[in-house]
Design a protein around this motif. Structure first.
Motif, PDB file in Angstrom:
ATOM      1  N   GLN A   1       0.842  -1.091   0.182  1.00 19.88           N
ATOM      2  CA  GLN A   1       0.000  -0.161  -0.136  1.00 19.88           C
ATOM      3  C   GLN A   1       0.747   1.316   0.065  1.00 19.88           C
ATOM      4  OE1 GLN A   1      -2.097  -0.679   3.549  1.00 19.88           O
ATOM      5  NE2 GLN A   1      -3.755  -2.156   2.516  1.00 19.88           N
ATOM      6  N   GLY A   2       0.615   2.302  -0.765  1.00 17.79           N
ATOM      7  CA  GLY A   2       1.373   3.278  -0.756  1.00 17.79           C
ATOM      8  C   GLY A   2       0.740   4.209  -2.405  1.00 17.79           C
ATOM      9  N   ILE A   3       1.418   5.433  -2.387  1.00 13.38           N
ATOM     10  CA  ILE A   3       0.864   6.282  -3.294  1.00 13.38           C
ATOM     11  C   ILE A   3       2.295   6.542  -4.156  1.00 13.38           C
ATOM     12  CG2 ILE A   3      -0.838   7.251  -2.145  1.00 13.38           C
ATOM     13  CD1 ILE A   3       0.946   9.815  -1.568  1.00 13.38           C
ATOM     14  N   LYS A   4       1.941   7.133  -5.326  1.00  9.67           N
ATOM     15  CA  LYS A   4       3.345   7.394  -6.249  1.00  9.67           C
ATOM     16  C   LYS A   4       4.103   8.619  -5.460  1.00  9.67           C
ATOM     17  CE  LYS A   4       2.464   6.152 -10.689  1.00  9.67           C
ATOM     18  NZ  LYS A   4       3.087   6.565 -12.031  1.00  9.67           N
ATOM     19  N   GLY A   5       5.183   8.365  -5.535  1.00 18.64           N
ATOM     20  CA  GLY A   5       6.256   9.690  -4.786  1.00 18.64           C
ATOM     21  C   GLY A   5       5.954  11.198  -5.383  1.00 18.64           C
ATOM     22  N   SER A   6       5.686  10.865  -6.490  1.00 17.15           N
ATOM     23  CA  SER A   6       5.213  12.177  -7.327  1.00 17.15           C
ATOM     24  C   SER A   6       3.931  12.700  -6.712  1.00 17.15           C
ATOM     25  CB  SER A   6       5.239  12.261  -8.805  1.00 17.15           C
ATOM     26  OG  SER A   6       4.112  11.079  -8.892  1.00 17.15           O
ATOM     27  N   GLU A   7       3.096  11.908  -6.433  1.00 14.90           N
ATOM     28  CA  GLU A   7       1.735  12.525  -5.771  1.00 14.90           C
ATOM     29  C   GLU A   7       1.997  12.893  -4.431  1.00 14.90           C
ATOM     30  OE1 GLU A   7      -2.328  10.660  -4.443  1.00 14.90           O
ATOM     31  OE2 GLU A   7      -1.548   9.696  -6.146  1.00 14.90           O
ATOM     32  N   ALA A   8       2.796  11.994  -3.606  1.00 14.42           N
ATOM     33  CA  ALA A   8       3.139  12.653  -2.279  1.00 14.42           C
ATOM     34  C   ALA A   8       3.919  14.061  -2.354  1.00 14.42           C
ATOM     35  CB  ALA A   8       4.054  11.734  -1.638  1.00 14.42           C
ATOM     36  N   VAL A   9       4.599  14.270  -3.360  1.00 15.31           N
ATOM     37  CA  VAL A   9       5.580  15.512  -3.553  1.00 15.31           C
ATOM     38  C   VAL A   9       4.504  16.354  -3.772  1.00 15.31           C
ATOM     39  CG1 VAL A   9       7.112  16.766  -4.941  1.00 15.31           C
ATOM     40  CG2 VAL A   9       7.874  14.467  -3.906  1.00 15.31           C
TER      41      VAL A   9
ATOM     42  N   PRO B   1       9.082   4.547   3.084  1.00 17.62           N
ATOM     43  CA  PRO B   1       8.873   3.587   2.117  1.00 17.62           C
ATOM     44  C   PRO B   1       7.321   3.256   2.225  1.00 17.62           C
ATOM     45  CG  PRO B   1      10.095   2.843   3.868  1.00 17.62           C
ATOM     46  CD  PRO B   1       9.940   4.453   4.114  1.00 17.62           C
ATOM     47  N   PHE B   2       6.875   2.484   1.066  1.00 21.77           N
ATOM     48  CA  PHE B   2       5.441   2.038   1.348  1.00 21.77           C
ATOM     49  C   PHE B   2       5.202   1.134   2.309  1.00 21.77           C
ATOM     50  CE2 PHE B   2       7.544  -0.254  -2.206  1.00 21.77           C
ATOM     51  CZ  PHE B   2       7.303  -1.504  -1.895  1.00 21.77           C
ATOM     52  N   ASN B   3       3.861   0.835   2.659  1.00 23.18           N
ATOM     53  CA  ASN B   3       3.625  -0.086   3.665  1.00 23.18           C
ATOM     54  C   ASN B   3       3.354  -1.485   3.151  1.00 23.18           C
ATOM     55  OD1 ASN B   3       2.175  -1.382   5.771  1.00 23.18           O
ATOM     56  ND2 ASN B   3       0.660  -0.051   5.881  1.00 23.18           N
ATOM     57  N   GLN B   4       4.180  -2.544   3.948  1.00 26.83           N
ATOM     58  CA  GLN B   4       4.125  -3.904   3.330  1.00 26.83           C
ATOM     59  C   GLN B   4       3.448  -4.687   4.318  1.00 26.83           C
ATOM     60  OE1 GLN B   4       7.799  -5.154   1.274  1.00 26.83           O
ATOM     61  NE2 GLN B   4       8.732  -3.529   2.664  1.00 26.83           N
ATOM     62  N   SER B   5       2.547  -4.361   5.241  1.00 21.09           N
ATOM     63  CA  SER B   5       2.091  -4.978   6.345  1.00 21.09           C
ATOM     64  C   SER B   5       1.045  -6.084   5.596  1.00 21.09           C
ATOM     65  CB  SER B   5       1.278  -4.084   7.345  1.00 21.09           C
ATOM     66  OG  SER B   5       0.178  -3.393   6.522  1.00 21.09           O
TER      67      SER B   5
ATOM     68  N   VAL C   1       5.625   5.270  -2.482  1.00 20.97           N
ATOM     69  CA  VAL C   1       6.075   5.623  -1.012  1.00 20.97           C
ATOM     70  C   VAL C   1       4.549   5.777   0.000  1.00 20.97           C
ATOM     71  CG1 VAL C   1       8.241   6.784  -1.816  1.00 20.97           C
ATOM     72  CG2 VAL C   1       5.843   7.989  -1.278  1.00 20.97           C
ATOM     73  N   SER C   2       5.023   5.907   1.279  1.00 23.43           N
ATOM     74  CA  SER C   2       3.843   6.230   2.136  1.00 23.43           C
ATOM     75  C   SER C   2       3.902   7.748   2.365  1.00 23.43           C
ATOM     76  CB  SER C   2       3.866   5.327   3.546  1.00 23.43           C
ATOM     77  OG  SER C   2       5.117   5.548   4.092  1.00 23.43           O
ATOM     78  N   ALA C   3       4.839   8.254   2.505  1.00 22.28           N
ATOM     79  CA  ALA C   3       5.167   9.949   2.347  1.00 22.28           C
ATOM     80  C   ALA C   3       6.285  10.423   2.040  1.00 22.28           C
ATOM     81  CB  ALA C   3       4.839  10.177   3.916  1.00 22.28           C
ATOM     82  N   VAL C   4       6.198  11.682   1.642  1.00 25.14           N
ATOM     83  CA  VAL C   4       7.614  12.329   1.360  1.00 25.14           C
ATOM     84  C   VAL C   4       7.602  13.587   2.248  1.00 25.14           C
ATOM     85  CG1 VAL C   4       8.619  13.491  -0.487  1.00 25.14           C
ATOM     86  CG2 VAL C   4       7.747  11.242  -0.986  1.00 25.14           C
TER      87      VAL C   4
END
Length: 189
Positions: A14-22, A122-126, A182-185
């Motif tokens: 689970q995560g979002i594109k790094g560009s979206e987080a930016v 990093p993205f969530n791997q739970s 990623v999960s956050a930037v």
């Protein structure tokens, strides 16, 4: 070099594109008006921002605000209330103009003193099965040139922003593909 990720989340990550987080972080740095547009105060603040100069009015028209000056005046005086479609046009035009106005300031601040330190979580791997999990760690990176990222963000060009983000994180070396999602930037200006 790893290839771009085209099937993210196949194993449950689970995560979002790094560009979206930016883009989200840049939006938060832009300092938009926090009062909702449905409140009279929020509407007036946005309309004043969009009509304070000839340049602002032209930019609002270019951004999609397609009403007459007479209608805007009626909204400002409270004689008429904008429709739901007009509220969306006002909000879109306001955010577009705000991005364009703040972009120069943000670019100068982010490029100042050799760049800005960026924290990449990093993205969530739970939810990923243990045998498919990778060892991902928090990373930090100094991005020296923000020109392409800010230009794409101000233009709302998600494809160009994604390419600019990937170009920036290639400095992580062979691990850059692990941080495309990623999960956050985090960074500050």
């Amino acid at each position: 070099m790893p290839e771009r990720t085209y099937d993210f989340g196949h194993y449950g990550a689970q995560g979002i594109k790094g560009s979206e987080a930016v883009a989200r972080q840049l939006d938060s740095l832009a300092g938009y008006i926090t009062t909702p547009i449905t409140a009279r105060r929020g509407l007036l603040a946005r309309l004043n921002y969009l009509t304070r100069s000839n340049r602002a009015r032209q930019a609002a028209r270019a951004a999609g605000l397609t009403v007459t000056d007479r209608t805007i005046k009626a909204w400002l005086t409270g004689k008429r209330r904008p429709s739901r479609a007009s509220l969306e046009q006002i909000e879109t035009a306001y955010r577009t103009l705000r991005r364009q106005n703040v972009a120069r300031f943000l670019l100068r601040r982010l490029n100042n003193r050799g760049g800005t330190r960026v924290e990449i979580h990093p993205f969530n791997q739970s939810q990923v099965d243990g045998r498919f999990q990778r060892v991902l760690e928090y990373r930090s990176l100094n991005i020296r040139q923000w020109d392409a990222i800010i230009r794409a963000w101000a233009a709302k060009d998600t494809g160009a922003l994604d390419n600019a983000w990937v170009d920036a994180i290639v400095d992580l070396g062979s691990q850059w593909g692990q941080y495309e999602y990623v999960s956050a930037v985090g960074f500050a200006a």
